[in-house]
Structure formats: structure tokens, C-alpha cells
Enzyme design. Structure first.
Site, PDB file in Angstrom:
ATOM      1  N   SER A 244      29.115  33.748  45.559  1.00  0.00           N
ATOM      2  CA  SER A 244      30.547  33.833  45.314  1.00  0.00           C
ATOM      3  C   SER A 244      31.007  35.258  45.584  1.00  0.00           C
ATOM      4  O   SER A 244      30.201  36.123  45.918  1.00  0.00           O
ATOM      5  CB  SER A 244      30.863  33.451  43.865  1.00  0.00           C
ATOM      6  N   LYS A 245      32.299  35.463  45.379  1.00  0.00           N
ATOM      7  CA  LYS A 245      32.874  36.791  45.629  1.00  0.00           C
ATOM      8  C   LYS A 245      32.175  37.872  44.811  1.00  0.00           C
ATOM      9  O   LYS A 245      32.121  39.021  45.213  1.00  0.00           O
ATOM     10  CB  LYS A 245      34.354  36.789  45.282  1.00  0.00           C
ATOM     11  N   ARG A 246      31.677  37.482  43.676  1.00  0.00           N
ATOM     12  CA  ARG A 246      30.951  38.423  42.821  1.00  0.00           C
ATOM     13  C   ARG A 246      29.827  39.134  43.557  1.00  0.00           C
ATOM     14  O   ARG A 246      29.439  40.234  43.209  1.00  0.00           O
ATOM     15  CB  ARG A 246      30.314  37.652  41.658  1.00  0.00           C
TER      16      ARG A 246
END
Ligand code: GLU
Length: 464
Positions: A244-246
Site C-alpha cells: 500500500s501507499k504506506r
């Protein structure tokens, strides 16, 4: 065998992320492997979330990766008339029907089913059946159109990644294919497109597995040939959680900005869930020759940043120095660093490429030669001992006349440390710190040669 036709069908709601890029790569490679056609289709019917910028980001990402399409891009929003035409045909042949159930009625139905601990689903009240009398169509309610999903039997396919998958038709609702305002729905558009575009192999993320039985039934109702499906497992981040963007750079273009080469990213993505024996490093052409659907793993692939960096360094070393230099020059120019005054940039790049795993790291390393280096005084004090100072002076004196080539400079370094009875680091460390600002630098002879006589003599003399 029919000619292979594959497609990549992103929804333009963000950037091209690494998972999408892998789907695109596999679809592209499969078409190339079989001399087929690769189609780009933009699934932009979610008007609230689709943006022209996101479309551009997809096109840019594909171009950067070198995944050129043969047909398209086709935009679903430009195909509305076609979808509406097919809906009319389905209404006419009885494979779809109007449903006038209101929102309130559906809510009541759901509440009733939930109270009975049943799965909420449409009960087929407007579904035409032999011998069934339908209520009169209310004039004031705009109907939706539902697909008349088969009631019995199973819908199954041999997934090229996951093996045989079966769904009982009884589990599938009569899907809405057109909303009350006439706009077609997502699953339906995909079917019409795959049919019209003659897609033979659908390679996509496994978040679509639940859509596939519905799509197969719709395709069958249309009289379309059902394509072969291959659902790719998701990609996990370095930490094992869903990517994910994380996890930082999940957008493909972010890798460009971070100094990765497209060839490295392609090689890396190719191994993300697919393998050819133990091969880790291979060219795009080699990948195309080897690629097949049989060797895609059904389990999730895990992202490994270290491996990507390693591959990137490999491809940087393979890049012709002139090309690498042009790239680094561009990066430095964007930082406002003028590389015309100072050592030859290509020489600096060649000297530092082995120590750099991204173009940005390489640019960071060579930047010091074009900007004013002030060695950290504490670091210098720590390494430039009193006993080294006379050696440094002799070295500077020797530089005035030494032949300007690495072996001669190397001989001078050895001669000076020999004369003063010093170990190599006693002279080499202060040299590195003065010339580059840090103690992490390539061998001093090559470094000195690259920087050039005048610059080196001036810089070293300041510390005598
Ligand atoms: N538009 C879908 C997505 O971005 C892909 C649909 C498909 O490949 O069938 O997830």
C-alpha cells in the site's frame, strides 16, 4: 489456435502502481510471447474517481516501462452507446429484464433476510419465468436492468494461476447491468469490451475472482467466446503486509524519480510471482521468450527492496557510460548543479557507479566535485594526524610533476607513505575527506586522477 489478444484495463483513479504495472507487464509479455496483440483500455466509468491526470499517469508509466500497446487506449466512457445497444439486445432476447424494485423495497427485503439470518440478495420478483405473471410495470419508477443469471448448475473456469474455480449459480444474484439512469455497470462493460475486443486471455489481479463467474455468464449469454483467465495473486510489502501507499514508492513513476532504471524495474516485476528456474537477471527479450502462465505462483509475492536495488545497480553497470552520464547530468541540472566547471562528469560517473545502486545515489556521490566541498573539520582532525602532514606536503609536491594517470599517481602514493613509514589509510583517509567531504570514497589514485591536477593541488594545499 486463435491469435492471442490480451488487455490491460486500469481504472484511472490514481497513479500506475506497482501491482498494476506487473499486471500490465504479464499481459504485454504474453501477447509478445505469442505474436499477439496487447490492448490498453481505460476503465473510466467511475466518473467521480476518474481523472485525466490519472489517465496521463498510466500512459506515462506504461511508456516509461516500455510496455507499448498495439491497440487503444480505448475509453469506456466513449463506448456508452455500444453498451446501451447491447443492453437493448439482451432485453429483446430475454437474457436481461427490467426491474422496478424501489430502494425502500430492497431495504425491506434485506431487513427481512437479515432477520432470518439469510444472505441478503435480490429475490427475483421482476425476473420473467415461464408461467409466472409479473406485476404491471409502474409508470413512475425508472427501472434498472438486471442480467438473468442462470439459476442452476455451476459456473467454472480453469484459472491459469489458481487452478479450477467453481461457483454455484444459485449463489449469484441477478446482477444490475444498467442503472435507473441508463448507465451501464462495471461488470457488464468489461464483458462487452472483452467480447468486442476479442480478448483471448484475461490476466488481472485476483481481486477480480468474484467478478469472473458473473462475467462468464454474461459472456455466455451474449454468445461470446469465454476467454482464458489468469488471476494474479496480490503483492505484499517488504514487511509482509498488503502493498500500500504506506510502503513508500508504490507508484511506478516514483521509481523513475528515485533513480531506478526501467529495465531494472521490469526485471524485478517479472520475478514478482513468476519464475524461470533460478534465473534472476534477464533482459526484456529473454523474459518474453520464457514467459508463460504455468509458472506464475498462486501464493502472494513479497516485495524485496534490497533485490530491486541490487538489480538496479546491475543495470546501471550495464548502461553505456555516456548514457549514464547524461542521466546523472540531468539529475544534477535539476538540482541547479552546473557540471561544466569541474572534472569530466563521465569519469566521475565511471568511478562511482560501482558504489551506487540508484541514479540519485550516483548523482549525490559525484555532486561534490561540482560544488564547494568543505570537509567536516572534526572528521578531518580525526584523520589528519601530525605525522601525516609532512607526507601530505610531499604528496602535493610530487603531484606537480607526476604523469597524470592512475598507475603513476598510485606509485607516488606508495612512494610517499614508504618514505614516511606510514600505513596507507594515514594518507588516504585525509585525502578522501579533503577531496570529497567524506571518508567513503573510491581508491585515492583514481579519485585524484579524476578530479584533476589543479583542483587536487589547490584543495590539498589549503590544509598544509
Ligand atoms: N479496471 C479494473 C481494475 O483496475 C480491471 C478490470 C479487469 O482487468 O478486468 O482493477
Amino acid at each position: 489456435m486463435k491469435p492471442v489478444r490480451t488487455r490491460f484495463a486500469p481504472s484511472p483513479t490514481g497513479y500506475l502502481h506497482i501491482g498494476g504495472a506487473r499486471t500490465a507487464l504479464f499481459s504485454w509479455a504474453y501477447a509478445r510471447r505469442h505474436g499477439g496483440t496487447f490492448i490498453l483500455r481505460i476503465e473510466d466509468t467511475d466518473v467521480a474517481r476518474s481523472t485525466p491526470e490519472a489517465v496521463q499517469a498510466i500512459l506515462d508509466g506504461m511508456q516509461w516501462l516500455g510496455l507499448e500497446h498495439d491497440e487503444g487506449p480505448f475509453y469506456q466512457m466513449q463506448r456508452m452507446e455500444r453498451y446501451k445497444e447491447v443492453i437493448q439486445q439482451m432485453l429483446a432476447n430475454g437474457s436481461a429484464y427490467y426491474c422496478y424494485t424501489t430502494r425502500e423495497e430492497l431495504d425491506a427485503l434485506r431487513a427481512e433476510q437479515e432477520a432470518k439470518k439469510e444472505k441478503p440478495r435480490y429475490d427475483g420478483r421482476w425476473r420473467p419465468e415461464a408461467g409466472k405473471t409479473l406485476p404491471a410495470a409502474p409508470a413512475d419508477i425508472p427501472p434498472v436492468v438486471r442480467f438473468k443469471n442462470p439459476k442452476d448448475g455451476v459456473v467454472a473456469w480453469d484459472d491459469q494461476v489458481k487452478g479450477r474455480i467453481e461457483f454455484a449459480n444459485g449463489e449469484l444474484d441477478d446482477l444490475i447491468i444498467a442503472r435507473a439512469d441508463g448507465t451501464p455497470t462495471y461488470n457488464f462493460c468489461v464483458c462487452v469490451d472483452d467480447w468486442d475486443m476479442g480478448i483471448t486471455h484475461v490476466i488481472r489481479g485476483d481481486d477480480h475472482v468474484n467478478n469472473t463467474p458473473r462475467q462468464i455468464n454474461i459472456l455466455a449469454a451474449l454468445g461470446a467466446e469465454v476467454p482464458t483467465y489468469a488471476h494474479l495473486s496480490m503483492i505484499l510489502g517488504d514487511d509482509g503486509a498488503k502493498l500500500s501507499k504506506r510502503h513508500g514508492a508504490v507508484s511506478v513513476m516514483q521509481y523513475d524519480e528515485d533513480g531506478f532504471l526501467p529495465e531494472a524495474v521490469i526485471n524485478y516485476l517479472a520475478r514478482l510471482g513468476w519464475s524461470h528456474g533460478d534465473e534472476e537477471v534477464f533482459s526484456r527479450q529473454q523474459f518474453v521468450e520464457w514467459f508463460d502462465l504455468d509458472h506464475i505462483t498462486a501464493s502472494a509475492a513479497q516485495f524485496n527492496t534490497e533485490k530491486l536495488l541490487w538489480l538496479n545497480q546491475h543495470y546501471m553497470k550495464l548502461t553505456p557510460p555516456a548514457e549514464l552520464t547524461a542521466r546523472v547530468k540531468g539529475i544534477l541540472a535539476a538540482r541547479g548543479v552546473d557540471t561544466s566547471a569541474g572534472p569530466d562528469l563521465e569519469k566521475a560517473v565511471v568511478l562511482y557507479v560501482d558504489r551506487s545502486n540508484t541514479l540519485n545515489v550516483l548523482a549525490d556521490a559525484v555532486e561534490v566535485f561540482y560544488s564547494h566541498v568543505t570537509p567536516n573539520p572534526e572528521l578531518l582532525a580525526q584523520h589528519l594526524s601530525a605525522e601525516a602532514l609532512p607526507a601530505l606536503a610531499d604528496f602535493v609536491a610530487g603531484l606537480a610533476t607526476v604523469a597524470w594517470e592512475t598507475p603513476a599517481i598510485s606509485a607516488l602514493v606508495k612512494e610517499v607513505i614508504g618514505k614516511h613509514g606510514l600505513k596507507m589509510p594515514k594518507l588516504a583517509m585525509p585525502l578522501r575527506i579533503i577531496l570529497t567531504g567524506t571518508a567513503q570514497a573510491p581508491s585515492v589514485d583514481a579519485l585524484v586522477e579524476m578530479i584533476g591536477r589543479d583542483h587536487v593541488v589547490t584543495a590539498l594545499s589549503k590544509h598544509l
